[in-house]
Motif scaffolding. Structure first.
Motif, PDB file in Angstrom:
ATOM      1  N   ALA A 103      42.702  49.996  50.108  1.00 26.26           N
ATOM      2  CA  ALA A 103      41.874  51.041  49.933  1.00 26.26           C
ATOM      3  C   ALA A 103      41.653  51.039  48.444  1.00 26.26           C
ATOM      4  CB  ALA A 103      41.929  52.225  50.657  1.00 26.26           C
ATOM      5  N   GLU A 104      42.896  50.908  47.753  1.00 27.42           N
ATOM      6  CA  GLU A 104      42.948  51.393  46.223  1.00 27.42           C
ATOM      7  C   GLU A 104      43.050  50.133  45.594  1.00 27.42           C
ATOM      8  OE1 GLU A 104      45.770  54.296  45.198  1.00 27.42           O
ATOM      9  OE2 GLU A 104      44.766  55.918  46.582  1.00 27.42           O
ATOM     10  N   TYR A 105      42.422  49.998  44.411  1.00 31.75           N
ATOM     11  CA  TYR A 105      42.269  48.653  43.619  1.00 31.75           C
ATOM     12  C   TYR A 105      41.641  48.900  42.171  1.00 31.75           C
ATOM     13  CZ  TYR A 105      38.011  47.983  45.987  1.00 31.75           C
ATOM     14  OH  TYR A 105      36.769  48.261  46.511  1.00 31.75           O
ATOM     15  N   LEU A 106      41.631  48.038  41.225  1.00 34.94           N
ATOM     16  CA  LEU A 106      40.893  48.077  40.293  1.00 34.94           C
ATOM     17  C   LEU A 106      39.886  46.903  39.968  1.00 34.94           C
ATOM     18  CD1 LEU A 106      40.120  49.402  37.168  1.00 34.94           C
ATOM     19  CD2 LEU A 106      42.069  47.976  36.318  1.00 34.94           C
ATOM     20  N   GLU A 107      38.557  47.325  40.121  1.00 39.24           N
ATOM     21  CA  GLU A 107      37.569  46.117  40.057  1.00 39.24           C
ATOM     22  C   GLU A 107      37.307  45.975  38.609  1.00 39.24           C
ATOM     23  OE1 GLU A 107      33.796  44.657  42.325  1.00 39.24           O
ATOM     24  OE2 GLU A 107      33.616  46.739  41.476  1.00 39.24           O
ATOM     25  N   ILE A 108      37.332  44.844  38.200  1.00 43.87           N
ATOM     26  CA  ILE A 108      36.740  44.746  36.743  1.00 43.87           C
ATOM     27  C   ILE A 108      35.513  43.496  36.892  1.00 43.87           C
ATOM     28  CG2 ILE A 108      37.234  43.853  34.155  1.00 43.87           C
ATOM     29  CD1 ILE A 108      40.092  44.604  35.141  1.00 43.87           C
ATOM     30  N   ARG A 109      34.473  44.034  36.415  1.00 42.90           N
ATOM     31  CA  ARG A 109      33.227  43.372  36.377  1.00 42.90           C
ATOM     32  C   ARG A 109      33.009  42.654  34.865  1.00 42.90           C
ATOM     33  NH1 ARG A 109      29.576  41.775  39.904  1.00 42.90           N
ATOM     34  NH2 ARG A 109      30.622  43.062  41.766  1.00 42.90           N
ATOM     35  N   LEU A 110      32.880  41.411  34.868  1.00 41.55           N
ATOM     36  CA  LEU A 110      32.456  40.643  33.652  1.00 41.55           C
ATOM     37  C   LEU A 110      30.945  40.128  33.714  1.00 41.55           C
ATOM     38  CD1 LEU A 110      35.675  39.864  34.231  1.00 41.55           C
ATOM     39  CD2 LEU A 110      35.422  39.657  31.797  1.00 41.55           C
ATOM     40  N   ASN A 111      30.122  40.819  32.712  1.00 37.76           N
ATOM     41  CA  ASN A 111      28.703  40.164  32.759  1.00 37.76           C
ATOM     42  C   ASN A 111      28.544  39.595  31.529  1.00 37.76           C
ATOM     43  OD1 ASN A 111      27.751  41.032  35.272  1.00 37.76           O
ATOM     44  ND2 ASN A 111      28.233  43.014  34.761  1.00 37.76           N
ATOM     45  N   LYS A 112      27.853  38.511  31.434  1.00 36.36           N
ATOM     46  CA  LYS A 112      27.148  37.728  30.218  1.00 36.36           C
ATOM     47  C   LYS A 112      26.181  38.548  29.489  1.00 36.36           C
ATOM     48  CE  LYS A 112      27.284  33.386  32.146  1.00 36.36           C
ATOM     49  NZ  LYS A 112      27.100  32.144  32.229  1.00 36.36           N
TER      50      LYS A 112
END
Length: 152
Positions: free
Chosen positions: A115-124
């Motif tokens: 249920a717990e995490y760190l999402e990191i989204r990388l976008n160009k």
């Protein structure tokens, strides 16, 4: 939180800074299109953890383990599991283990994620091929605190 990186070195620097805050059992999900900088970011994490080995994308091996740093780094690419099979990998042991788990393409294994995490989204950036937008989405109080510390 959003960080703008204008070159790959800055993307790595963000990963390196985050690594100083990580603890055993932390889970980072990396999202972004092919070439967005997920492996570049992971290289920064590894440097920040004191891992000197070259970091390679685990696309064909699924999981690469780097154990020589302050914390072990478990780098996973589950893109090839879009049709299933994640339950056989023992991901829970990694997620609850002594190191930091980094998962690329986690959208293919939602049923395996805690249920717990760190999402990191990388976008160009659409006009500058070197520019990246790095967005942090914390799931859970631990990761909210981690992102707040990173923002300081």
């Amino acid at each position: 939180m959003r960080i703008v990186a204008t070159n790959p070195d800055q993307t790595q620097a963000v990963g390196k800074k985050l690594a100083a805050l990580l603890q055993p059992g932390d889970l980072i999900l990396l999202a972004g299109d092919l070439g967005a900088g997920k492996t570049t970011f992971t290289k920064g994490l590894a440097l920040g953890l004191g891992i000197k080995r070259n970091i390679k994308s685990p696309t064909f091996t699924l999981i690469r383990e780097y154990k020589e740093g302050r914390l072990p780094l478990y780098h996973m690419d589950v893109y090839r599991l879009e049709d299933g099979g994640a339950e056989d990998l023992g991901l829970e042991e990694y997620f609850n283990g002594d190191g930091v788990s980094v998962v690329e393409w986690a959208s293919f294994i939602p049923e395996e994620l805690p249920a717990e995490y760190l999402e990191i989204r990388l976008n160009k950036d659409e006009t500058d091929d070197n520019k990246r937008y790095i967005d942090f989405n914390a799931q859970g109080k631990h990761y909210e605190k981690l992102v707040a510390k990173l923002a300081e």
